[in-house]
Scaffold this active site. Structure first.
Site, mmCIF file in Angstrom:
data_model
loop_
_atom_site.group_PDB
_atom_site.id
_atom_site.type_symbol
_atom_site.label_atom_id
_atom_site.label_comp_id
_atom_site.label_asym_id
_atom_site.label_seq_id
_atom_site.Cartn_x
_atom_site.Cartn_y
_atom_site.Cartn_z
ATOM 1 N N GLU A 171 0.811 -1.217 0.000
ATOM 2 C CA GLU A 171 0.000 0.000 0.000
ATOM 3 C C GLU A 171 0.849 1.274 0.000
ATOM 4 O O GLU A 171 1.794 1.404 0.768
ATOM 5 C CB GLU A 171 -0.906 -0.010 1.232
ATOM 6 C CG GLU A 171 -1.830 1.183 1.359
ATOM 7 C CD GLU A 171 -2.619 1.134 2.655
ATOM 8 O OE1 GLU A 171 -3.557 1.941 2.798
ATOM 9 O OE2 GLU A 171 -2.303 0.293 3.530
ATOM 10 N N LYS A 182 -9.139 3.322 -2.910
ATOM 11 C CA LYS A 182 -9.748 2.709 -1.735
ATOM 12 C C LYS A 182 -11.095 3.348 -1.445
ATOM 13 O O LYS A 182 -11.235 4.570 -1.376
ATOM 14 C CB LYS A 182 -8.807 2.884 -0.538
ATOM 15 C CG LYS A 182 -9.261 2.166 0.719
ATOM 16 C CD LYS A 182 -8.220 2.333 1.822
ATOM 17 C CE LYS A 182 -8.595 1.579 3.073
ATOM 18 N NZ LYS A 182 -7.612 1.774 4.156
ATOM 19 N N CYS A 200 -5.826 -2.588 2.186
ATOM 20 C CA CYS A 200 -5.716 -2.592 3.645
ATOM 21 C C CYS A 200 -7.001 -3.094 4.304
ATOM 22 O O CYS A 200 -7.395 -4.243 4.139
ATOM 23 C CB CYS A 200 -5.318 -1.190 4.116
ATOM 24 S SG CYS A 200 -4.889 -1.098 5.868
#
Length: 451
Positions: A42, A98, A130
């Protein structure tokens, strides 16, 4: 790839070239050993990938004949997004931002709005960034015929050596078994995994180690969960209803015979409905509506409580206010400290119209909220089933009347509501809590600015 870059160094301009050199070396090593799909952890590229000065050409040159999932905090005209870019032979095949942001943890980040699988010669890639790997529907809804690996990119370095990295990594195994897809999980500081469709870990890199993983992964296999997983939660709810509704109905009929219970229902229903309608109604009303709606809620709470049920104790109101402000101040100190570690500064955000014009409606709204929950609802619930019911019924309604609010608002409301219930229990006063409630609402305004 697992570069093992300390989280606090990722935004350090002085070490950008070093970070890029580490990633370039890892990509070339993985490519030399035959990796077909190369996955970054990430936000590992410390620069924009796109734009005139973007790093995309440099990153594409590291593995020009492979499929690469590169990641960055991408700053654009619509804000900063936690992004992943899929390259194939140096050409962009698709991007993902995201969508589910960590409550209280991703201030200043704009959520994405699309999750379509990205076509590559490795199959259709679904990306979860995540925290998103904890949500089964993201992987399930992205699975279709021709699906390739599920790609999870994460930075778990903030967990240190606690149980967090292992707990978070365990979701990768669940997602593989549910969807019948191999999973490539790249974690900045670990734990990185390659998991096959049966949930077997084919390769693993532990915490705090730099390196790469390469493993062959079987093709995806169809699973019942992908085909019918949408029905799982409704089926559980329906089963629970079939088992519990008869007993619940009998209990409700028995409770309805008790006048205190009927007063509790009235205390919850009328003001609660008005609170739930307040946000859409404000958009239709003139500016004076900022005063009218809280006043109507307060009047409804007064009527539901029979006046005295609002629990105003003038001599004890200052104590309620001081204790409530202490709670809000303690939570504020924790939040400012936590956000400061990420480089964000919380600053007071004036209410709409400024402090002079907006402060009055803000305080009146806080008075209405506390008059309703710690006044009418607390009083009625305590008369019905005692202190535990009073604390529960005066704390939980925000989950019902504020469902569209950001998760930070709901979490804050539950924490503060529980503490204010204890204060109300100790002092016997509810309306003195209006001042700390208003202070808490102003604090939430700071979070809104960062969001």
């Amino acid at each position: 790839l697992q570069p093992n870059i300390p989280p606090l160094r990722k935004g350090d301009a002085a070490t950008r070239q070093t970070q890029m050199a580490v990633m370039a070396r890892l990509v070339r090593e993985a490519r030399a050993r035959g990796a077909d799909l190369i996955v970054f952890p990430e936000t590992v590229v410390p620069l924009n990938l796109f734009g005139p000065a973007g790093a995309l050409p440099e990153v594409a040159a590291w593995a020009p004949d492979r499929v690469v999932v590169a990641t960055s905090f991408e700053a654009g005209s619509d804000g900063v997004r936690n992004s992943a870019v899929v390259l194939q032979d140096g050409v962009v095949r698709g991007t993902y931002a995201k969508r589910r942001l960590v409550p209280f943890g991703e201030a200043g980040v704009t959520p994405g709005d699309r999750g379509d699988p990205i076509p590559t010669r490795a199959g259709f890639l679904t990306i979860a960034i995540c925290y998103e790997s904890a949500f089964a529907e993201i992987a399930r809804m992205g699975t279709r015929p021709g699906a390739g690996p599920l790609v999870i990119v994460t930075n778990d370095g903030w967990f240190g050596t606690s149980a967090g990295p292992a707990q978070h990594a365990a979701y990768a195994v669940l997602r593989a078994v549910e969807t019948g897809r191999p999973v490539a999980r790249a974690a900045n500081t670990g734990i990185s995994l390659i998991v096959d469709p049966l949930g077997r870990v084919r390769a693993r890199l532990p915490l705090d180690r730099e390196g790469w993983l390469i493993a062959g992964a079987p093709a995806s296999i169809p699973t019942p969960y992908v085909a019918g997983g949408w029905a799982f939660a409704p089926a559980v709810v329906a089963l629970a209803a079939l088992l519990l509704l008869p007993a619940a109905g009998r209990a409700l009929r028995a409770a309805w015979q008790e006048p205190p219970f009927r007063r509790l229902v009235g205390a919850l229903a009328g003001p609660g409905l008005l609170v739930g309608l307040q946000r859409p109604a404000e958009a239709l009303l003139p500016p004076a509506g900022a005063w009218v709606l809280p006043a109507v809620v307060l009047r409804a709470a007064w009527a539901a409580a029979g006046g005295g049920g609002l629990a105003f104790r003038p001599r004890r109101a200052p104590l309620s206010a001081v204790l409530g402000l202490a709670v809000v101040g303690a939570l504020e100190a924790v939040m400012i400290s936590a956000y400061g570690r990420y480089g964000f500064v919380l600053q007071p955000a004036p209410p709409q119209g400024g402090w002079l014009a907006g402060g009055g409606p803000l305080l009146l709204g806080a008075l209405a909220w506390e008059g309703w929950l710690r006044g009418a609802v607390f009083t009625a619930a305590r008369a019905w089933r005692g202190t535990p019911a009073a604390l529960a019924f005066s704390t939980l309604p925000p989950l019902l009347v504020l469902p569209a609010r950001p998760p930070e608002v709901l979490i804050w409301s539950l924490l503060v509501g529980g503490a204010f219930g204890v204060i109300r229990l100790g002092t016997g006063d509810a309306l003195g809590l209006a001042l700390p409630r208003a202070a808490g609402l102003a604090l939430l305004g700071m979070l809104t600015v960062l969001r």
